[in-house]
Design a protein around this motif. Structure first.
Motif, PDB file in Angstrom:
ATOM      1  N   THR A 224       0.842  -1.193   0.000  1.00  0.00           N
ATOM      2  CA  THR A 224       0.000   0.000   0.000  1.00  0.00           C
ATOM      3  C   THR A 224       0.879   1.245   0.000  1.00  0.00           C
ATOM      4  N   ASP A 225       0.244   2.414   0.014  1.00  0.00           N
ATOM      5  CA  ASP A 225       1.000   3.658   0.091  1.00  0.00           C
ATOM      6  C   ASP A 225       1.785   3.742   1.390  1.00  0.00           C
ATOM      7  N   ALA A 226       1.342   2.998   2.384  1.00  0.00           N
ATOM      8  CA  ALA A 226       2.015   3.009   3.691  1.00  0.00           C
ATOM      9  C   ALA A 226       3.107   1.955   3.788  1.00  0.00           C
ATOM     10  N   GLY A 227       3.164   1.051   2.820  1.00  0.00           N
ATOM     11  CA  GLY A 227       4.175   0.005   2.852  1.00  0.00           C
ATOM     12  C   GLY A 227       3.583  -1.371   2.632  1.00  0.00           C
ATOM     13  N   TYR A 228       4.135  -2.392   3.287  1.00  0.00           N
ATOM     14  CA  TYR A 228       3.687  -3.779   3.170  1.00  0.00           C
ATOM     15  C   TYR A 228       2.980  -4.168   4.457  1.00  0.00           C
ATOM     16  N   GLU A 229       1.755  -4.668   4.331  1.00  0.00           N
ATOM     17  CA  GLU A 229       0.948  -4.944   5.501  1.00  0.00           C
ATOM     18  C   GLU A 229       0.364  -6.356   5.452  1.00  0.00           C
ATOM     19  N   GLY A 230       0.236  -6.968   6.635  1.00  0.00           N
ATOM     20  CA  GLY A 230      -0.406  -8.263   6.762  1.00  0.00           C
ATOM     21  C   GLY A 230       0.457  -9.394   6.234  1.00  0.00           C
ATOM     22  N   GLY A 231      -0.202 -10.488   5.862  1.00  0.00           N
ATOM     23  CA  GLY A 231       0.508 -11.631   5.320  1.00  0.00           C
ATOM     24  C   GLY A 231       1.144 -12.504   6.384  1.00  0.00           C
ATOM     25  N   THR A 232       1.926 -13.475   5.924  1.00  0.00           N
ATOM     26  CA  THR A 232       2.614 -14.407   6.820  1.00  0.00           C
ATOM     27  C   THR A 232       4.087 -14.502   6.432  1.00  0.00           C
ATOM     28  N   THR A 233       4.896 -14.971   7.360  1.00  0.00           N
ATOM     29  CA  THR A 233       6.318 -15.202   7.103  1.00  0.00           C
ATOM     30  C   THR A 233       6.488 -16.668   6.739  1.00  0.00           C
ATOM     31  N   CYS A 234       6.817 -16.943   5.469  1.00  0.00           N
ATOM     32  CA  CYS A 234       6.922 -18.340   5.031  1.00  0.00           C
ATOM     33  C   CYS A 234       8.342 -18.870   5.138  1.00  0.00           C
ATOM     34  N   HIS A 235       9.320 -17.976   5.318  1.00  0.00           N
ATOM     35  CA  HIS A 235      10.712 -18.448   5.419  1.00  0.00           C
ATOM     36  C   HIS A 235      11.537 -17.514   6.285  1.00  0.00           C
ATOM     37  N   THR A 236      12.310 -18.100   7.180  1.00  0.00           N
ATOM     38  CA  THR A 236      13.316 -17.370   7.952  1.00  0.00           C
ATOM     39  C   THR A 236      14.621 -18.138   7.834  1.00  0.00           C
TER      40      THR A 236
END
Length: 311
Positions: A224-236
């Protein structure tokens, strides 16, 4: 997404945790490689650096080699959630120029994972992490954390350790930042072919760990205009450098000024010795002149449906 969820949290909370960054400019920046150029192409069939094992498992109809899941590792104590949305994370840090180009694919289907948010963060040439200068480093700069509680006797016998060495990815709980610095940290999106490129410097080393870069891959969020929001972390995970390149870097300032005892790739407790599957980068640089710059590439196989926060 903070990347610090516990296994006990309900799935809907893990999926909907807000993850927000400030957008630094609009549009995709051009990928820049060593010497100002970067050759295109998938990293199919790559075998990593000298001595690395290939991680190929099957071949897609298009002829691209599929990869096993890239090893998951601990997040470490020095992660700051997507604080800078940018490709050039160098700021004013000195060191050997490093172009890091990663391709993210679905390890099962072999299809590129586009529009994913990729975080990377690592220490500087003397082993310091931005935001944690008082914790990280050792020898070449910084002071190991002292965990002694208030009231601990001060007449400790000479030569007795007074704190734990910095883990910096070797384990330990998340630490809150102690400064506002954010050098050598950044987040950017993969393109439709799964590629993402960062400009940084070759990392240094610190007590107890080999040379490495931390990474996270986030999917199913929204830009979004504010950045990246939500979602999940699939890899660390973590990216690693072969001994030949590290020894070459150690001859170049400011790396050569470090007095910290170095942990080798074979000695490291996080790298699983599995070559590219374990995060071992494929490196290109001018022999006998690594100071000119290094190009590092790797294909990272992930499971977009999984949640791997590294905590």
């Amino acid at each position: 997404m903070t990347g610090n969820h516990t296994a006990q949290e309900p799935k809907h909370k893990r999926d909907l945790t807000r993850r927000k960054v400030v957008v630094a400019g609009a549009g995709a920046a051009a990928a820049v490689g060593v010497g100002g150029t970067l050759a295109a192409g998938a990293f199919a069939g790559e075998s990593g650096t000298k001595g690395a094992q290939t991680s190929a498992s099957s071949t897609s109809p298009a002829g691209e080699t599929c990869y096993k899941l890239t090893s998951e590792t601990t997040e470490g104590p020095y992660y700051i959630d997507a604080d800078k949305l940018r490709q050039d994370i160098t700021e004013d840090k000195e060191g050997i120029p490093l172009t890091l180009r990663i391709k993210v694919i679905d390890a099962e289907s072999c299809k590129p994972v586009g529009n994913a948010a990729v975080d990377i963060w690592h220490c500087d040439a003397l082993g310091l992490y931005s935001g944690y200068e008082s914790f990280s480093g050792g020898g070449g700069g910084g002071t190991p954390p002292t965990d002694a509680p208030s009231g601990t006797p001060t007449d400790v016998p000479s030569g007795t350790p007074t704190g734990e060495p910095p883990s910096g990815g070797g384990g330990g709980v998340h630490e809150e930042p102690t400064s506002d610095t954010r050098y050598l940290r950044g987040t950017w999106r993969t393109d439709r072919k799964g590629f993402v490129t960062f400009k940084t410097v070759f990392p240094g080393w610190y007590q107890g760990r080999c040379v490495h870069i931390h990474t996270k891959v986030h999917v199913s969020g929204e830009w979004t205009d504010a950045g990246y929001e939500g979602g999940t972390t699939c890899h660390t995970g973590q990216f690693f450098f072969d001994e030949e390149s590290v020894l070459a870097s150690a001859e170049v300032e400011p790396y050569s000024t470090s007095t910290t005892e170095r942990t080798t790739l074979d000695e490291d407790t996080i790298y699983d010795q599995s070559g590219t599957t374990g995060g071992l980068l494929k490196l290109k640089y001018k022999k006998n002149d690594i100071a000119k710059g290094v190009l590092a590439t790797l294909t990272v196989g992930v499971d977009p449906e999984a949640t791997n926060t590294g905590t």
